[in-house]
Design a protein around this motif. Structure first.
Motif, PDB file in Angstrom:
ATOM      1  N   HIS A 180     107.009  51.014 -46.291  1.00 37.83           N
ATOM      2  CA  HIS A 180     106.638  49.765 -46.020  1.00 37.83           C
ATOM      3  C   HIS A 180     107.864  49.085 -45.586  1.00 37.83           C
ATOM      4  O   HIS A 180     108.761  49.392 -45.979  1.00 37.83           O
ATOM      5  CB  HIS A 180     105.891  48.790 -47.018  1.00 37.83           C
ATOM      6  CG  HIS A 180     105.113  47.656 -46.514  1.00 37.83           C
ATOM      7  ND1 HIS A 180     105.739  46.510 -46.304  1.00 37.83           N
ATOM      8  CD2 HIS A 180     103.655  47.538 -46.198  1.00 37.83           C
ATOM      9  CE1 HIS A 180     104.909  45.594 -46.082  1.00 37.83           C
ATOM     10  NE2 HIS A 180     103.747  46.298 -46.045  1.00 37.83           N
ATOM     11  N   ASP A 192      95.754  43.260 -44.781  1.00 39.12           N
ATOM     12  CA  ASP A 192      95.712  43.007 -43.212  1.00 39.12           C
ATOM     13  C   ASP A 192      95.768  44.243 -42.746  1.00 39.12           C
ATOM     14  O   ASP A 192      95.701  44.305 -41.526  1.00 39.12           O
ATOM     15  CB  ASP A 192      97.024  42.244 -42.851  1.00 39.12           C
ATOM     16  CG  ASP A 192      98.179  42.909 -43.358  1.00 39.12           C
ATOM     17  OD1 ASP A 192      98.298  43.595 -44.643  1.00 39.12           O
ATOM     18  OD2 ASP A 192      99.216  42.879 -42.473  1.00 39.12           O
ATOM     19  N   HIS A 193      95.259  45.418 -43.373  1.00 33.48           N
ATOM     20  CA  HIS A 193      95.105  46.605 -42.534  1.00 33.48           C
ATOM     21  C   HIS A 193      93.940  47.079 -43.119  1.00 33.48           C
ATOM     22  O   HIS A 193      92.651  47.554 -42.243  1.00 33.48           O
ATOM     23  CB  HIS A 193      96.097  47.681 -42.704  1.00 33.48           C
ATOM     24  CG  HIS A 193      97.434  47.333 -42.447  1.00 33.48           C
ATOM     25  ND1 HIS A 193      97.657  47.176 -40.783  1.00 33.48           N
ATOM     26  CD2 HIS A 193      98.592  46.495 -42.927  1.00 33.48           C
ATOM     27  CE1 HIS A 193      98.984  46.898 -40.835  1.00 33.48           C
ATOM     28  NE2 HIS A 193      99.522  46.279 -41.658  1.00 33.48           N
ATOM     29  N   HIS A 219      97.979  51.483 -44.121  1.00 36.33           N
ATOM     30  CA  HIS A 219      98.029  51.173 -45.537  1.00 36.33           C
ATOM     31  C   HIS A 219      97.018  50.322 -46.146  1.00 36.33           C
ATOM     32  O   HIS A 219      96.162  50.177 -45.204  1.00 36.33           O
ATOM     33  CB  HIS A 219      99.531  50.896 -46.028  1.00 36.33           C
ATOM     34  CG  HIS A 219      99.949  49.635 -45.481  1.00 36.33           C
ATOM     35  ND1 HIS A 219     100.865  49.639 -44.407  1.00 36.33           N
ATOM     36  CD2 HIS A 219     100.134  48.579 -45.987  1.00 36.33           C
ATOM     37  CE1 HIS A 219     101.191  48.244 -44.006  1.00 36.33           C
ATOM     38  NE2 HIS A 219     100.674  47.735 -45.067  1.00 36.33           N
ATOM     39  N   HIS A 238      97.087  47.304 -47.981  1.00 41.41           N
ATOM     40  CA  HIS A 238      97.453  45.910 -47.756  1.00 41.41           C
ATOM     41  C   HIS A 238      96.016  45.291 -47.083  1.00 41.41           C
ATOM     42  O   HIS A 238      95.277  45.910 -46.228  1.00 41.41           O
ATOM     43  CB  HIS A 238      98.548  45.361 -47.139  1.00 41.41           C
ATOM     44  CG  HIS A 238      99.609  45.455 -48.148  1.00 41.41           C
ATOM     45  ND1 HIS A 238     101.157  45.762 -47.572  1.00 41.41           N
ATOM     46  CD2 HIS A 238      99.831  45.537 -49.338  1.00 41.41           C
ATOM     47  CE1 HIS A 238     101.867  45.871 -48.628  1.00 41.41           C
ATOM     48  NE2 HIS A 238     101.115  45.572 -49.615  1.00 41.41           N
TER      49      HIS A 238
HETATM   50 ZN   LIG Z   1     101.534  45.856 -45.401  1.00 35.42          ZN
END
Ligand SMILES: [Zn+2]
Length: 340
Positions: free
Chosen positions: A177, A118-119, A114, A116
């Motif tokens: 999520h 951190d991805h 996704h 965000h």
């Molecule tokens: Zn996330």
């Protein structure tokens, strides 16, 4: 004078206590040692084989020797203070180091689970360097556009629209999520989830909106697996799918209710009927990547309820109860997923 001295003494005591408390939160970490025996051992791949190289969080370099796919490709690790008070952007040196360490060469597709930070934050830069197609939601595409990735290297796909890369067939299936236990955090991270314009970093961490959260199903003649990045589920969404291996995001799952945890296991693992489960998304999001995985500190694990150690145990225990193999991927090493 006496009161001043007492006042200074009390103030000093409070300051020391706060300092010790903060140091404890930042330095004491979840314990990884109890999982030492769970790491699978890397082996020289026979041909043909599908190999996976795990590089922290939900970074997986997947190859059949001809075609290489990468999920996320997130190698920057902004600090807690940058996340809370500053702006963030891809760390080009950290990306270079990780690409060297992970032996990342030519890649056909970079696929964030996704959008965000951190991805998906580094995905366009990794796509640029490897010649890969950046694949995902409109939000992921806007992260690519904001980074200047050419439009021909961006592919927006719909849920359950299979795409072929060599012998791999990749299908992103709309999922959920995980639910942040804190309502303010849930609202900030999950409401209004679409990045509608090209996103040009540096930006606030929360400007990397979620986009869609996906289950990534990867089918290949040698075997089939599913990566569930975030610990969420949509009831019935995977009923028509099967997977030999499930790679299961466990960050935050231990902070959910018992019934949520049961449903997550039921809807992601049991419906797919895998032989093996690998927990991922349990290592620190705020420490630089190292040779070995780094566990989150107490601030993240307890105060922010990421609960890494408990999350790994959740997967191992449920797998044991269901008679499914469970293991952890070693960092940076190529391991054979199929055939084994
Ligand atoms: Zn996330």
């Amino acid at each position: 004078m006496k009161f001043l001295r007492i006042g200074l003494f009390v103030f000093g005591g409070v300051a020391v206590a706060l300092g010790v408390g903060l140091a404890t939160l930042m330095l004491v970490r979840d314990d990884l040692s109890s999982f030492d025996r769970q790491f699978i051992v890397s082996q020289e791949p026979t041909t043909p084989a599908i190999t996976v190289r795990y590089m922290g969080n939900t970074n997986l370099l997947i190859s059949d020797g001809t075609t290489t796919l990468l999920t996320d490709g997130w190698f920057s690790r902004p600090s807690t203070s940058e996340l809370l008070f500053g702006k963030i952007a891809p760390d080009l040196d950290a990306i270079s180091d990780a690409m060297t360490k992970g032996n990342i060469g030519e890649v056909t597709a970079v696929i964030p689970v996704h959008s965000h930070y951190d991805h998906a934050m580094d995905s366009p830069e990794v796509a640029r360097r490897t010649g890969a197609l950046l694949v995902g939601s409109e939000s992921t595409a806007n992260i690519g556009r904001g980074w200047g990735l050419p439009e021909e290297q961006i592919r927006v796909v719909g849920s359950e629209e299979p795409i072929r890369f060599g012998d791999f067939t990749v299908t992103l299936i709309k999922s959920q999520h995980f639910q942040f236990p804190d309502p303010d955090m849930a609202a900030a991270a999950l409401e209004d989830p679409v990045i509608t314009e090209p996103l040009v970093p540096p930006v606030n961490a929360l400007d990397y909106k979620m986009g869609g959260a996906y289950s990534v199903h990867v089918a290949h003649p040698l075997g089939t697996f599913l990566l569930q990045g975030s610990a969420g589920y949509v009831t019935g969404a995977l009923d028509e799918y099967r997977a030999d291996v499930v790679i299961l995001g466990v960050g935050g799952v231990a902070a959910q209710t018992r019934s949520y945890q049961q449903d997550y296991w039921e809807q992601i693992v049991r419906v797919l009927r895998p032989d093996r489960v690998f927990p991922v998304h349990w290592d620190s999001l705020t420490d630089p990547l190292q040779d070995e995985p780094v566990m989150p500190n107490l601030l993240w694990s307890r105060v922010l309820d990421f609960q890494a150690e408990a999350g790994v145990n959740y997967a191992l225990e449920n797998a044991r109860n269901d008679g499914i193999d469970a293991a952890l991927f070693p960092m940076w090493e190529e391991v054979v997923l199929f055939p084994q």
